[in-house]
Write a protein that holds these residues in place. Structure first.
Motif, PDB file in Angstrom:
ATOM      1  N   ASN A  90      20.838  -0.499 -15.897  1.00 16.03           N
ATOM      2  CA  ASN A  90      19.436  -0.123 -16.164  1.00 16.03           C
ATOM      3  C   ASN A  90      19.199   0.949 -14.612  1.00 16.03           C
ATOM      4  N   ASN A  91      18.263   1.839 -14.683  1.00 18.89           N
ATOM      5  CA  ASN A  91      17.943   2.738 -13.459  1.00 18.89           C
ATOM      6  C   ASN A  91      16.504   2.566 -12.924  1.00 18.89           C
ATOM      7  N   VAL A  92      15.869   1.234 -13.240  1.00 20.15           N
ATOM      8  CA  VAL A  92      14.616   1.196 -12.579  1.00 20.15           C
ATOM      9  C   VAL A  92      14.610   0.638 -11.254  1.00 20.15           C
ATOM     10  N   ASP A  93      14.170   1.374 -10.473  1.00 19.56           N
ATOM     11  CA  ASP A  93      13.946   1.040  -8.904  1.00 19.56           C
ATOM     12  C   ASP A  93      12.637   0.533  -8.677  1.00 19.56           C
ATOM     13  N   ILE A  94      12.716  -0.891  -8.562  1.00 20.29           N
ATOM     14  CA  ILE A  94      10.995  -1.619  -8.952  1.00 20.29           C
ATOM     15  C   ILE A  94      10.507  -1.327  -7.571  1.00 20.29           C
ATOM     16  N   ASP A  95      11.236  -1.128  -6.493  1.00 18.64           N
ATOM     17  CA  ASP A  95      10.107  -0.582  -5.165  1.00 18.64           C
ATOM     18  C   ASP A  95       9.593   0.594  -5.550  1.00 18.64           C
ATOM     19  N   ARG A  96      10.203   1.487  -5.765  1.00 20.07           N
ATOM     20  CA  ARG A  96       9.879   2.970  -6.195  1.00 20.07           C
ATOM     21  C   ARG A  96       8.622   2.715  -7.286  1.00 20.07           C
ATOM     22  N   GLU A  97       8.803   1.927  -8.095  1.00 12.13           N
ATOM     23  CA  GLU A  97       7.880   1.944  -9.386  1.00 12.13           C
ATOM     24  C   GLU A  97       6.539   1.413  -8.870  1.00 12.13           C
ATOM     25  N   MET A  98       6.688   0.422  -8.073  1.00 13.41           N
ATOM     26  CA  MET A  98       5.581  -0.499  -7.320  1.00 13.41           C
ATOM     27  C   MET A  98       4.772   0.614  -6.377  1.00 13.41           C
ATOM     28  N   SER A  99       5.626   1.506  -5.792  1.00 17.32           N
ATOM     29  CA  SER A  99       4.805   2.311  -4.966  1.00 17.32           C
ATOM     30  C   SER A  99       4.240   3.650  -5.760  1.00 17.32           C
ATOM     31  N   GLU A 100       4.791   3.911  -6.702  1.00 13.60           N
ATOM     32  CA  GLU A 100       4.141   5.177  -7.538  1.00 13.60           C
ATOM     33  C   GLU A 100       3.015   4.350  -8.376  1.00 13.60           C
ATOM     34  N   LEU A 101       3.158   3.049  -8.526  1.00 11.28           N
ATOM     35  CA  LEU A 101       1.791   2.448  -9.546  1.00 11.28           C
ATOM     36  C   LEU A 101       0.685   2.254  -8.304  1.00 11.28           C
ATOM     37  N   ALA A 102       0.874   2.161  -7.245  1.00 10.97           N
ATOM     38  CA  ALA A 102      -0.172   1.851  -6.200  1.00 10.97           C
ATOM     39  C   ALA A 102      -0.740   3.255  -5.938  1.00 10.97           C
ATOM     40  N   LYS A 103       0.069   4.410  -5.757  1.00  9.42           N
ATOM     41  CA  LYS A 103      -0.388   5.661  -5.707  1.00  9.42           C
ATOM     42  C   LYS A 103      -1.257   6.183  -6.731  1.00  9.42           C
ATOM     43  N   ASN A 104      -0.718   5.962  -7.829  1.00 10.67           N
ATOM     44  CA  ASN A 104      -1.322   6.379  -9.025  1.00 10.67           C
ATOM     45  C   ASN A 104      -2.757   5.738  -9.368  1.00 10.67           C
ATOM     46  N   GLN A 105      -2.842   4.307  -8.696  1.00  9.55           N
ATOM     47  CA  GLN A 105      -3.988   3.540  -9.050  1.00  9.55           C
ATOM     48  C   GLN A 105      -5.262   4.208  -8.158  1.00  9.55           C
ATOM     49  N   ILE A 106      -4.698   4.647  -6.927  1.00  9.36           N
ATOM     50  CA  ILE A 106      -5.553   5.170  -5.974  1.00  9.36           C
ATOM     51  C   ILE A 106      -6.020   6.746  -6.420  1.00  9.36           C
ATOM     52  N   TYR A 107      -5.135   7.409  -7.156  1.00  4.07           N
ATOM     53  CA  TYR A 107      -5.707   8.713  -7.857  1.00  4.07           C
ATOM     54  C   TYR A 107      -6.562   8.430  -8.883  1.00  4.07           C
ATOM     55  N   TYR A 108      -6.034   7.461  -9.728  1.00  5.44           N
ATOM     56  CA  TYR A 108      -7.044   6.959 -10.725  1.00  5.44           C
ATOM     57  C   TYR A 108      -8.539   6.813 -10.421  1.00  5.44           C
ATOM     58  N   ASN A 109      -8.487   6.016  -9.565  1.00  2.58           N
ATOM     59  CA  ASN A 109      -9.827   5.138  -9.147  1.00  2.58           C
ATOM     60  C   ASN A 109     -10.603   6.467  -8.628  1.00  2.58           C
ATOM     61  N   SER A 110      -9.998   7.470  -7.688  1.00  4.01           N
ATOM     62  CA  SER A 110     -10.776   8.510  -7.012  1.00  4.01           C
ATOM     63  C   SER A 110     -11.288   9.703  -8.129  1.00  4.01           C
ATOM     64  N   LEU A 111     -10.534   9.688  -9.298  1.00  3.30           N
ATOM     65  CA  LEU A 111     -10.971  10.580 -10.433  1.00  3.30           C
ATOM     66  C   LEU A 111     -11.978   9.934 -10.924  1.00  3.30           C
ATOM     67  N   ILE A 112     -12.044   8.576 -11.140  1.00  4.17           N
ATOM     68  CA  ILE A 112     -13.270   7.906 -12.079  1.00  4.17           C
ATOM     69  C   ILE A 112     -14.468   7.920 -10.954  1.00  4.17           C
ATOM     70  N   ASP A 113     -14.271   7.743  -9.581  1.00  4.40           N
ATOM     71  CA  ASP A 113     -15.543   7.865  -8.657  1.00  4.40           C
ATOM     72  C   ASP A 113     -16.167   9.371  -8.911  1.00  4.40           C
ATOM     73  N   ARG A 114     -15.275  10.244  -8.728  1.00  2.30           N
ATOM     74  CA  ARG A 114     -15.572  11.802  -8.864  1.00  2.30           C
ATOM     75  C   ARG A 114     -16.434  12.046 -10.281  1.00  2.30           C
ATOM     76  N   MET A 115     -15.850  11.478 -11.224  1.00  6.08           N
ATOM     77  CA  MET A 115     -16.618  11.555 -12.773  1.00  6.08           C
ATOM     78  C   MET A 115     -17.740  10.971 -12.511  1.00  6.08           C
ATOM     79  N   ASN A 116     -18.081   9.564 -11.832  1.00  7.01           N
ATOM     80  CA  ASN A 116     -19.309   8.922 -11.887  1.00  7.01           C
ATOM     81  C   ASN A 116     -20.337   9.868 -11.126  1.00  7.01           C
TER      82      ASN A 116
END
Length: 130
Positions: A90-116
């Motif tokens: 397996n090549n899933v680095d769980i720490d990297r994935e969790m970090s990417e998930l947090a970063k992507n959630q911030i990005y997604y929320n900012s897009l939703i705020d801008r759309m609103n």
């Protein structure tokens, strides 16, 4: 006239990209202990390079390729089979994935705020500025 100069369309595309990235990261996290699972990633750069390499200046014959028919997504989901982090292949680095998930959630929320914000502006204009 294009509403908000295409801003809403661009925000929509960005939200679709962030959603796809969230799905891929979630799938990687859920398969962190699956033997021989290789992590996926959403790649914008490779899709852009691939599209840029095949551009033609104009189509003057019906046999020329139509660029819009194949895939309308500005990103591509690719599998990273070049590495192995765990003893089970397996090549899933769980720490990297969790970090990417947090970063992507911030990005997604900012897009939703801008759309609103865009829709709030439109609503204000419709109501006459009140």
């Amino acid at each position: 006239m294009d509403l908000f100069s295409g801003t809403i369309g661009n925000l929509e595309n960005s939200i679709q990209y962030a959603s796809a990235k969230n799905n891929v990261i979630s799938n990687n996290i859920s398969n962190a202990d699956t033997p021989n699972y290789k992590a996926d990633k959403v790649s914008f750069k490779s899709a852009l390079e691939n599209e840029m390499s095949g551009l033609q200046a104009r189509t003057t014959n019906e046999r020329h390729l139509n660029f819009g028919e194949e895939e309308n997504r500005p990103y591509r989901i690719v599998k990273d089979a070049s590495t192995t982090y765990n003893h089970n292949g397996n090549n899933v680095d769980i720490d990297r994935e969790m970090s990417e998930l947090a970063k992507n959630q911030i990005y997604y929320n900012s897009l939703i705020d801008r759309m609103n914000g865009k829709f709030s502006s439109l609503q204000s204009v419709i109501r006459g500025g009140n």
